[in-house]
Motif scaffolding. Structure first.
Motif, short mmCIF file in Angstrom:
data_model
loop_
_atom_site.label_atom_id
_atom_site.label_comp_id
_atom_site.label_asym_id
_atom_site.label_seq_id
_atom_site.Cartn_x
_atom_site.Cartn_y
_atom_site.Cartn_z
N THR A 1 0.89 -1.15 -0.07
CA THR A 1 -0.04 0.17 0.20
C THR A 1 0.90 1.20 -0.18
OG1 THR A 1 -0.12 -0.19 2.49
CG2 THR A 1 -2.22 -0.94 1.22
N PHE A 2 2.17 1.20 0.35
CA PHE A 2 2.82 2.44 0.54
C PHE A 2 3.28 2.62 -0.91
CE2 PHE A 2 6.01 -1.06 1.34
CZ PHE A 2 6.91 -0.86 0.40
N LYS A 3 2.90 1.90 -2.12
CA LYS A 3 3.42 2.29 -3.41
C LYS A 3 2.13 2.94 -3.94
CE LYS A 3 6.89 -0.88 -4.52
NZ LYS A 3 7.54 -1.90 -5.50
N LEU A 4 1.10 2.81 -3.42
CA LEU A 4 -0.22 3.71 -3.89
C LEU A 4 -0.01 5.41 -3.61
CD1 LEU A 4 -3.00 3.49 -4.89
CD2 LEU A 4 -3.77 3.29 -2.85
N THR A 5 -0.06 6.02 -4.54
CA THR A 5 -0.24 7.54 -4.50
C THR A 5 -1.37 8.12 -5.00
OG1 THR A 5 1.33 9.49 -5.35
CG2 THR A 5 0.96 7.57 -6.77
N PRO A 6 -1.49 9.41 -4.31
CA PRO A 6 -2.83 10.31 -4.95
C PRO A 6 -2.51 10.89 -5.99
CG PRO A 6 -1.67 11.23 -3.03
CD PRO A 6 -0.86 9.89 -3.38
N GLN A 7 -1.22 10.90 -6.77
CA GLN A 7 -0.77 11.64 -7.98
C GLN A 7 -1.56 10.90 -9.12
OE1 GLN A 7 3.36 12.12 -8.58
NE2 GLN A 7 3.71 13.07 -6.41
N TYR A 8 -1.85 11.86 -10.04
CA TYR A 8 -2.05 11.29 -11.54
C TYR A 8 -1.08 11.68 -12.60
CZ TYR A 8 -7.02 11.02 -9.63
OH TYR A 8 -8.01 10.69 -9.11
N VAL A 9 -1.29 10.98 -13.74
CA VAL A 9 -0.37 11.09 -14.70
C VAL A 9 -1.08 11.72 -15.80
CG1 VAL A 9 1.19 10.35 -16.49
CG2 VAL A 9 1.13 9.27 -14.03
N THR A 10 -0.67 12.95 -16.35
CA THR A 10 -1.21 13.77 -17.35
C THR A 10 0.08 14.25 -18.39
OG1 THR A 10 -0.94 15.96 -16.46
CG2 THR A 10 -3.01 14.82 -15.89
N SER A 11 -0.68 14.61 -19.52
CA SER A 11 0.45 14.68 -20.75
C SER A 11 1.31 15.90 -20.24
CB SER A 11 -0.39 15.40 -21.99
OG SER A 11 -1.49 16.47 -21.75
N SER A 12 1.08 16.82 -19.18
CA SER A 12 1.95 17.55 -18.82
C SER A 12 3.05 17.33 -17.79
CB SER A 12 0.98 19.13 -18.34
OG SER A 12 0.35 18.40 -17.06
N ASP A 13 2.68 15.99 -17.34
CA ASP A 13 3.54 15.67 -16.19
C ASP A 13 4.67 14.56 -16.89
OD1 ASP A 13 1.86 16.71 -14.29
OD2 ASP A 13 0.47 14.85 -14.07
N GLN A 14 4.67 14.21 -18.14
CA GLN A 14 5.34 13.38 -18.54
C GLN A 14 7.07 13.54 -18.23
OE1 GLN A 14 4.71 10.40 -20.41
NE2 GLN A 14 2.55 10.93 -19.48
N GLU A 15 7.25 14.77 -18.32
CA GLU A 15 8.68 15.06 -17.94
C GLU A 15 9.04 14.86 -16.68
OE1 GLU A 15 11.81 18.94 -18.39
OE2 GLU A 15 9.78 18.94 -19.29
N GLY A 16 8.23 15.21 -15.62
CA GLY A 16 8.53 14.82 -14.24
C GLY A 16 8.21 13.37 -14.03
N PHE A 17 7.29 12.75 -14.52
CA PHE A 17 6.90 11.19 -14.51
C PHE A 17 8.18 10.50 -15.07
CE2 PHE A 17 5.73 7.42 -16.56
CZ PHE A 17 4.97 6.77 -15.41
N GLN A 18 8.85 10.80 -16.15
CA GLN A 18 9.87 10.03 -16.64
C GLN A 18 11.38 10.26 -16.04
OE1 GLN A 18 11.26 7.39 -17.59
NE2 GLN A 18 9.76 7.29 -19.25
N ILE B 1 22.11 10.17 -30.28
CA ILE B 1 21.57 10.51 -28.91
C ILE B 1 21.18 9.34 -28.42
CG2 ILE B 1 20.08 12.11 -27.57
CD1 ILE B 1 20.05 13.88 -29.92
N VAL B 2 21.64 8.92 -27.12
CA VAL B 2 21.31 7.56 -26.55
C VAL B 2 20.25 7.92 -25.49
CG1 VAL B 2 22.33 5.42 -25.41
CG2 VAL B 2 23.49 6.48 -27.22
N LEU B 3 19.24 7.41 -25.62
CA LEU B 3 18.37 7.58 -24.31
C LEU B 3 18.07 6.38 -23.57
CD1 LEU B 3 15.50 9.54 -26.40
CD2 LEU B 3 17.53 10.44 -25.07
N ASN B 4 18.11 6.45 -22.17
CA ASN B 4 17.82 5.29 -21.29
C ASN B 4 16.89 5.60 -20.19
OD1 ASN B 4 18.11 2.97 -19.91
ND2 ASN B 4 19.94 3.96 -18.61
N PRO B 5 15.34 5.67 -20.56
CA PRO B 5 14.32 5.88 -19.82
C PRO B 5 14.10 4.74 -18.88
CG PRO B 5 13.55 5.22 -22.15
CD PRO B 5 15.03 5.19 -21.97
N TYR B 6 13.73 4.92 -17.58
CA TYR B 6 13.60 3.97 -16.51
C TYR B 6 12.22 3.44 -16.41
CZ TYR B 6 18.07 4.48 -14.42
OH TYR B 6 19.71 4.64 -14.31
N PHE B 7 11.12 4.30 -16.86
CA PHE B 7 9.89 3.92 -16.46
C PHE B 7 8.84 4.05 -17.79
CE2 PHE B 7 11.38 6.12 -12.58
CZ PHE B 7 11.47 5.09 -11.97
N ASP B 8 7.75 2.76 -17.59
CA ASP B 8 6.65 2.87 -18.43
C ASP B 8 5.35 3.22 -17.58
OD1 ASP B 8 7.31 2.31 -21.10
OD2 ASP B 8 7.56 0.21 -20.74
#
Length: 408
Positions: free
Chosen positions: A326-343, A364-371
């Motif tokens: 349950t500690f991984k449950l967050t009240p945050q949402y993901v919107t298109s404007s949050d993509q930079e902060g999300f990733q 340019i080599v990109l290494n994103p951590y999250f989906d």
């Protein structure tokens, strides 16, 4: 300032302490004269004169002030350097830090305390970090403060089970948090210690639910390594015969650790590369994975690569089961404007070694951590309390977080 002088005697060391009022008188006197002065003071003022021997008290300790900023900097340093190795450790250490603030900082009311937690919570979450759980724990502690304050006043801050969805999503009427309750600090600290114990038990509590969701001869696919998933599968394999297909999870390649650990526990295990998940999905009965966070809409902030696995599972009508305390449950949402902060992007050498310098010059080599995995792709979320559909997350949010605390 207190003047402390000592005299070594046959039975120990005699220590005399002068109060601040006697500071000017005590300076420059020998210990014998000082002791005579203290005895006279005790005789004429009827005040008790305390003597300590080294056998009774080794030293008179000085109380050091709790430095909030220093503790925050130390926590953020450990977070940055990777000294806190997983989400469970980060959640527990965040709650411990906030509990120390509550215990050692000065505050007179619940309102002052919530202001203190919010102010320092912003310091903990302002630096860019990949760990959403830090902010979630700050909001969780604010909910604990509200609940304990309401309980001390004989009121309930919980929503009525029969209330409508609209009422549950609207914050409660303004409550007066300015009353001074002497026992509030102790009750909050006790509640936070119980919360930490709940977090530490969560992998075990999730594993105990394995028998309800895993059946004999099941072929299960997982992605990368997760301690919670590993414990869950081992618990299931102790009762039933299963086969586990482990995807590599490049570039971390943590799936190799998962496959090795499962095989060492005598669990039938296959190891595949990430691009082979779709080919093997047709023989899989269920996909079981962990996640970094569960968002407020039931979606996932998960390890890179899990989104493609979820799409393949959806196409083949294979249920996707996600294990999340349950500690991984967050009240945050993901919107298109949050993509930079999300990733969050990792170092490029994890994907392409620096010795391939010709490629680095031209690419340019990109290494994103999250989906981001949409809630429509998730079949079931198994928390340490119970298993729920993604559509039920709103109810858990109302129990764990207060609407006024969703934004610090």
């Amino acid at each position: 300032m207190r003047i402390k002088q000592s005299l070594s005697l046959g039975f120990g060391t005699l220590v005399a302490v002068v109060t601040p009022e006697e500071e000017g008188v005590g300076e420059g006197l020998s210990f014998c004269n000082l002791l005579t002065l203290l005895l006279l003071r005790s005789y004429f003022t009827s005040q008790k004169l305390d003597f300590y021997t080294m056998g009774e008290q080794e030293e008179i300790q000085t109380v050091t002030a709790f430095d909030v900023n220093e503790n925050i900097e130390h926590f953020l340093h450990d977070l940055k350097k990777g000294n806190l190795k997983n989400t469970l450790e980060i959640a527990c250490e965040t709650v411990r830090l906030l509990e120390r603030m509550i215990t050692n900082c000065e505050w007179t009311s619940a309102k002052d305390l919530m202001s203190l937690i919010r102010t320092n919570g912003k310091k903990l979450t302002d630096p860019p970090t990949i760990h959403i759980v830090v902010g979630s724990m700050v909001k969780r502690v604010l909910k604990v403060i509200r609940d304990e304050y309401s309980s001390a006043l004989g009121k309930s801050d919980e929503y009525d089970q029969q209330e409508s969805l609209q009422k549950m999503l609207v914050a409660e009427e303004d409550m007066d948090f300015t009353k001074d309750i002497s026992s509030l600090g102790k009750s909050i600290s006790a509640n936070l210690r119980e919360l930490i114990e709940e977090f530490e038990r969560s992998p075990q509590d999730i594993a105990l639910q394995s028998e309800e969701h895993v059946h004999s001869d099941d072929v299960i696919m997982t992605f990368g390594h997760s301690r919670t998933v590993e414990r869950f599968l081992k618990k299931a394999a102790s009762k039933r015969k299963i086969h586990v297909i482990v995807a590599e999870a490049f570039p971390s390649c943590s799936g190799r650790t998962m496959a090795k650990n499962l095989a060492e526990s005598n669990i039938s295990t296959s190891f595949i590369t990430d691009d082979a998940t779709s080919a093997f999905m047709k023989m899989v009965k269920k996909v079981i994975v962990g996640t970094h966070s569960v968002m407020a809409n039931g979606g996932l902030k998960a390890r890179i690569g899990i989104h493609s696995v979820a799409l393949s599972a959806k196409r083949h009508n294979v249920p996707l089961i996600v294990l999340a305390p349950t500690f991984k449950l967050t009240p945050q949402y993901v919107t298109s404007s949050d993509q930079e902060g999300f990733q969050h992007f990792g170092p490029p050498e994890e994907v392409l070694p620096f010795n391939d310098d010709r490629l680095f010059k031209d690419a340019i080599v990109l290494n994103p951590y999250f989906d981001y995995v949409k809630p429509e792709l998730v079949t079931l979320l198994i928390f340490n309390t119970s298993g729920n559909a993604p559509s039920y997350v709103y109810r858990l949010l109302s129990e764990l977080y207060h609407p006024d605390d969703h934004e610090l």
